[in-house]
Each structure stands twice: as C-alpha cells, then as structure tokens.
Design a protein around this motif. Structure first.
Motif: not given
Length: 271
Positions: A227-235
């Motif tokens: 989720m962290i890697v593939f979600t730009t905002q969270i990353r």
C-alpha cells in the motif's frame, strides 16, 4: 505448528497457555481470515461506489449483492464457531480421531494427543461446514474484486466529464488495491490450497508447512508495504515522516563581541 503428513494443527501460543483448545483457536483463526476478507472487499466496494456513481444498469449492482452474501456467510461461520464450542460431539469426534491416529501410528509424539491439537475430521459437520463456507467465500470474494475492477475501468474509459488527472488518480488507487489483495490472496490462498492438497495426497516436508504458516502470519505486513509503495499520496507522506525523524537537530551558537554583548546568532547542525 503442524505435523505433516498428518492432518494435525497444534497451537503453541499464549492462548494455548491459557487453556484455549486447538479447535477453538483453529475456528477463531478462520473467523479472523473472514473478517480480513470483508475488509478487503469493503475497500474495493468503496472505490467502486466512488467511481461508479450512477448504477442504473442491473449488472452494476452485482458487487453490492455479492458483498452482502459474503457478510451473511461470515455471520453463519460465526454461528458455526459458537456451535462447535458448545457441542460436545465435536470434542468427542476429535478425541476419537486422535485415538485412531495413534493406533495406526504408534510412534507419534504423545503431545499430539493434547487438547491444544486440532485434527481434521471429515465426519464432523462443524469442520465440513467451515471448509465449505471458506470455499464459497473465496469464490464470492473473487467475484466482488474482479467485478468491481472491471466496472471501474469500464466507467473510467467511457467517462468524458472526468479530467485526465482524476482518471489517473482513480486508476492508481485501483492498482494499489490490486497489489494489496494480490499479496493477501497469494499468502492466504496458497496455504489453504496446500492444506486441501495435503488432505488428498501426502506432504512429508514439515518445513514447507511452517513456511505456509509464515505466509498467513505476515501477509498483513507485506500488504501494508505494498500500500505504501503503490499509493503515491501515502508514499509521499511516509517519506516526509521518515525525513522528519532522520533530520538532525540544530543548536544556536552565540558569538560575543569585545564588550560582551551578543552580536551574531546562527544555527549549526549537531553531528
């Protein structure tokens, strides 16, 4: 802990230390997996509702009805779990099957007769209902996931009122969910498939079974990483917080002139 090639699951955690039976822990583990499945499907359905606003066509209501069936069967599984806890015949079948296993294999460790050990009993209605419910839930989950993704992509492709950036963001969120559920599906479905295979055939390598338990135990961690890697905002937020904790503190340095009054103040990084 499992003991291949026998259909035996032995619990060794703190619940076992507190006297919780292996059957109760096995059923509770299954219920927790069902709840994880619901949470995954709710994320896909939420994304489906956010994109597919107008659902006038009948087939666009498919995720809604299938998700409700999934919720209903999860509740049925909970009732089966409660039934198994209070039905004495379940424990009697467990003990009978363990005795037969020891009779056929006298060299088995005596610890397999402990109350913290759960053994697959094909004559047990609770066990068969649980396994059957899992099979149906897997099929329903695949229908919700595949249907939601297909409908979202169809709407994004035909939508003329959405900007390019909005479409790009929605696709990114969908791909992030797909990455997460792929990890969940692989690290949960594979151990279950191996267990079913072991009921029909024989697997002698117990280390392989331990690896399957590792998949079940750590699928949530790897899904969070995806989720962290593939979600730009969270990353981006994760990287900002990482820089915040890794940033060096600055301390003021005061230089005094000849008369003792401070004349210059500046900051220097502490190394």
């Amino acid at each position: 802990m499992i003991h291949l090639p026998y259909e035996v699951y032995k619990t060794t955690g703190w619940l076992a230390e507190l006297g919780v039976s292996g059957m109760a822990q096995f059923m509770a583990l299954g219920q927790c997996i069902n709840v994880i499945g619901i949470s995954i499907l709710e994320m896909f359905y939420h994304r489906f509702q956010a994109v597919v606003i107008f659902r006038s066509k009948a087939y666009l209501t498919l995720p809604y009805y299938v998700l409700n069936i999934f919720r209903f069967l999860t509740f049925i599984h909970l009732l089966v779990f409660i039934w198994g806890r209070f039905d004495s015949r379940v424990l009697m079948l467990q003990e009978k099957t363990k005795q037969e296993l020891f009779r056929k294999n006298p060299g088995l460790p005596s610890e397999l007769g402990c109350f913290t050990v759960f053994i697959a009993v094909m004559e047990d209605a609770v066990f068969i209902t649980t396994v059957s419910a899992w099979g149906v839930l897997v099929v329903l989950g695949l229908i919700v996931i595949i249907g939601s993704v297909a409908f979202i992509m169809q709407v994004l492709k035909k939508a003329n009122t959405l900007s390019v950036q909005t479409k790009k963001m929605q696709r990114m969120l969908v791909f992030s969910l797909i990455a997460q559920v792929s990890i969940h599906g692989f690290m949960i479905a594979l151990p279950i498939s191996v267990q079913i295979y072991e009921w029909i055939f024989i697997i002698y390598d117990n280390n392989f079974g331990t690896l399957m338990l590792f998949f079940v135990a750590y699928h949530g961690f790897f899904s969070t990483c995806a989720m962290i890697v593939f979600t730009t905002q969270i990353r981006r937020k994760y990287l900002e917080f990482s820089r915040l904790f890794c940033r060096k503190d600055a301390a003021p340095i005061v230089l005094n002139n000849q008369v003792g009054a401070s004349s210059t103040n500046f900051e220097s990084a502490i190394t």
